[in-house]
Design a protein around this motif. Structure first.
Motif, PDB file in Angstrom:
ATOM      1  N   PHE A 272       8.156   3.193 -13.535  1.00 32.59           N
ATOM      2  CA  PHE A 272       8.160   4.623 -13.238  1.00 32.59           C
ATOM      3  C   PHE A 272       9.526   5.181 -13.600  1.00 32.59           C
ATOM      4  N   ILE A 273       9.551   6.401 -14.097  1.00 28.12           N
ATOM      5  CA  ILE A 273      10.813   7.110 -14.299  1.00 28.12           C
ATOM      6  C   ILE A 273      11.145   7.806 -12.988  1.00 28.12           C
ATOM      7  N   MET A 274      12.364   7.576 -12.493  1.00 26.70           N
ATOM      8  CA  MET A 274      12.777   8.140 -11.204  1.00 26.70           C
ATOM      9  C   MET A 274      14.136   8.807 -11.307  1.00 26.70           C
ATOM     10  N   ARG A 275      14.261   9.860 -10.573  1.00 30.24           N
ATOM     11  CA  ARG A 275      15.577  10.468 -10.393  1.00 30.24           C
ATOM     12  C   ARG A 275      16.207   9.818  -9.156  1.00 30.24           C
ATOM     13  N   ASP A 276      17.478  10.083  -8.951  1.00 31.53           N
ATOM     14  CA  ASP A 276      18.213   9.476  -7.841  1.00 31.53           C
ATOM     15  C   ASP A 276      17.928  10.243  -6.552  1.00 31.53           C
ATOM     16  N   ARG A 277      16.728  10.001  -6.027  1.00 31.03           N
ATOM     17  CA  ARG A 277      16.300  10.658  -4.801  1.00 31.03           C
ATOM     18  C   ARG A 277      15.892   9.605  -3.783  1.00 31.03           C
ATOM     19  N   LEU A 278      15.213  10.004  -2.722  1.00 24.35           N
ATOM     20  CA  LEU A 278      14.924   9.116  -1.609  1.00 24.35           C
ATOM     21  C   LEU A 278      14.130   7.865  -2.015  1.00 24.35           C
ATOM     22  N   THR A 279      13.120   8.010  -2.857  1.00 17.81           N
ATOM     23  CA  THR A 279      12.321   6.849  -3.269  1.00 17.81           C
ATOM     24  C   THR A 279      13.206   5.789  -3.914  1.00 17.81           C
ATOM     25  N   ARG A 280      14.026   6.192  -4.862  1.00 22.70           N
ATOM     26  CA  ARG A 280      14.907   5.238  -5.546  1.00 22.70           C
ATOM     27  C   ARG A 280      15.948   4.672  -4.581  1.00 22.70           C
ATOM     28  N   LYS A 281      16.482   5.505  -3.720  1.00 23.93           N
ATOM     29  CA  LYS A 281      17.463   5.024  -2.741  1.00 23.93           C
ATOM     30  C   LYS A 281      16.844   3.976  -1.822  1.00 23.93           C
ATOM     31  N   ASN A 282      15.609   4.191  -1.395  1.00 18.89           N
ATOM     32  CA  ASN A 282      14.937   3.193  -0.555  1.00 18.89           C
ATOM     33  C   ASN A 282      14.826   1.861  -1.279  1.00 18.89           C
ATOM     34  N   LEU A 283      14.529   1.905  -2.572  1.00 20.57           N
ATOM     35  CA  LEU A 283      14.355   0.673  -3.346  1.00 20.57           C
ATOM     36  C   LEU A 283      15.660  -0.107  -3.505  1.00 20.57           C
ATOM     37  N   LEU A 284      16.794   0.536  -3.292  1.00 20.86           N
ATOM     38  CA  LEU A 284      18.073  -0.168  -3.363  1.00 20.86           C
ATOM     39  C   LEU A 284      18.252  -1.118  -2.184  1.00 20.86           C
ATOM     40  N   SER A 285      17.656  -0.782  -1.031  1.00 24.10           N
ATOM     41  CA  SER A 285      17.793  -1.633   0.150  1.00 24.10           C
ATOM     42  C   SER A 285      16.525  -2.422   0.480  1.00 24.10           C
ATOM     43  N   ASN A 286      15.398  -2.039  -0.117  1.00 29.93           N
ATOM     44  CA  ASN A 286      14.127  -2.721   0.119  1.00 29.93           C
ATOM     45  C   ASN A 286      13.308  -2.647  -1.167  1.00 29.93           C
ATOM     46  N   PRO A 287      13.133  -3.758  -1.880  1.00 33.40           N
ATOM     47  CA  PRO A 287      12.493  -3.724  -3.196  1.00 33.40           C
ATOM     48  C   PRO A 287      10.970  -3.576  -3.170  1.00 33.40           C
ATOM     49  N   PHE A 288      10.355  -3.565  -1.988  1.00 35.15           N
ATOM     50  CA  PHE A 288       8.894  -3.519  -1.911  1.00 35.15           C
ATOM     51  C   PHE A 288       8.377  -2.092  -1.854  1.00 35.15           C
ATOM     52  N   ALA A 289       7.241  -1.877  -2.522  1.00 32.21           N
ATOM     53  CA  ALA A 289       6.625  -0.552  -2.565  1.00 32.21           C
ATOM     54  C   ALA A 289       5.118  -0.716  -2.695  1.00 32.21           C
ATOM     55  N   SER A 290       4.418   0.358  -2.479  1.00 33.43           N
ATOM     56  CA  SER A 290       2.973   0.386  -2.665  1.00 33.43           C
ATOM     57  C   SER A 290       2.628   1.657  -3.425  1.00 33.43           C
ATOM     58  N   TYR A 291       1.747   1.524  -4.413  1.00 30.66           N
ATOM     59  CA  TYR A 291       1.319   2.671  -5.218  1.00 30.66           C
ATOM     60  C   TYR A 291      -0.181   2.838  -5.045  1.00 30.66           C
ATOM     61  N   LEU A 292      -0.584   4.011  -4.615  1.00 30.66           N
ATOM     62  CA  LEU A 292      -1.982   4.337  -4.403  1.00 30.66           C
ATOM     63  C   LEU A 292      -2.387   5.325  -5.488  1.00 30.66           C
ATOM     64  N   PHE A 293      -3.420   5.001  -6.275  1.00 27.20           N
ATOM     65  CA  PHE A 293      -3.882   5.880  -7.344  1.00 27.20           C
ATOM     66  C   PHE A 293      -5.301   6.333  -7.027  1.00 27.20           C
ATOM     67  N   VAL A 294      -5.512   7.657  -6.975  1.00 26.15           N
ATOM     68  CA  VAL A 294      -6.817   8.244  -6.690  1.00 26.15           C
ATOM     69  C   VAL A 294      -7.361   8.842  -7.978  1.00 26.15           C
ATOM     70  N   GLU A 295      -8.520   8.329  -8.414  1.00 24.40           N
ATOM     71  CA  GLU A 295      -9.150   8.834  -9.629  1.00 24.40           C
ATOM     72  C   GLU A 295      -9.677  10.250  -9.409  1.00 24.40           C
ATOM     73  N   SER A 296      -9.656  11.053 -10.467  1.00 22.27           N
ATOM     74  CA  SER A 296     -10.223  12.397 -10.412  1.00 22.27           C
ATOM     75  C   SER A 296     -11.730  12.308 -10.194  1.00 22.27           C
ATOM     76  N   GLY A 297     -12.281  13.285  -9.501  1.00 25.67           N
ATOM     77  CA  GLY A 297     -13.722  13.334  -9.280  1.00 25.67           C
ATOM     78  C   GLY A 297     -14.062  13.499  -7.820  1.00 25.67           C
ATOM     79  N   ASN A 298     -15.348  13.657  -7.571  1.00 23.65           N
ATOM     80  CA  ASN A 298     -15.835  13.847  -6.206  1.00 23.65           C
ATOM     81  C   ASN A 298     -16.240  12.518  -5.590  1.00 23.65           C
ATOM     82  N   HIS A 299     -15.320  11.595  -5.547  1.00 27.09           N
ATOM     83  CA  HIS A 299     -15.562  10.265  -4.992  1.00 27.09           C
ATOM     84  C   HIS A 299     -14.214   9.686  -4.563  1.00 27.09           C
TER      85      HIS A 299
END
Length: 133
Positions: A43-70
């Motif tokens: 991911f391309i990130m600016r130096d904001r909270l998400t990136r700062k969190n990753l400096l002290s904790n390398p774990f993350a979760s990404y949730l992707f919701v497909e377009s549509g009525n489901h």
């Protein structure tokens, strides 16, 4: 199907969740990740909270919701493995184009890479039929 094929075929939106070393959680809307040949994602990130969190904790979760009525999509369990701030690389991977002045005003960017530890469907457990490679 692999992640590269999945994100080429599906449209939707994503949310990246991170936590600081102290445990404070953050979520942020992110577009679909860049999928690399080795099965890692970035991911391309600016130096904001998400990136700062990753400096002290390398774990993350990404949730992707497909377009549509489901309720279809994926949950990716991630671990940060490296960063790259090469401006040419980032420019070549940028999907949303701002004017040079707007882009500069928003601050520097980094390409942040993750290994994918687990992939689950958006809802429930089981095999979503998608693999990193």
């Amino acid at each position: 199907m692999n992640l590269s094929e999945y994100f080429q075929e599906k449209s939707g939106f994503g949310v990246l969740a991170t936590a600081a070393g102290s445990g404070e959680v953050d979520t942020a809307v992110f577009s679909a990740p860049h999928v690399n040949e080795d099965g890692t994602i970035a991911f391309i990130m600016r130096d904001r909270l998400t990136r700062k969190n990753l400096l002290s904790n390398p774990f993350a979760s990404y949730l992707f919701v497909e377009s549509g009525n489901h309720y279809k999509g994926l949950r990716l369990f991630l671990k940060k493995i490296k960063e790259d701030d090469n401006p040419e690389l980032i420019a070549s991977m940028t999907r949303r184009h701002l004017s040079p002045e707007e882009d500069k005003a928003k601050g520097p960017k980094s390409m942040v890479y993750f290994s994918v530890g687990k992939i689950l469907p958006l809802i429930g457990a089981g095999d979503p039929g998608v693999s990193p490679l």
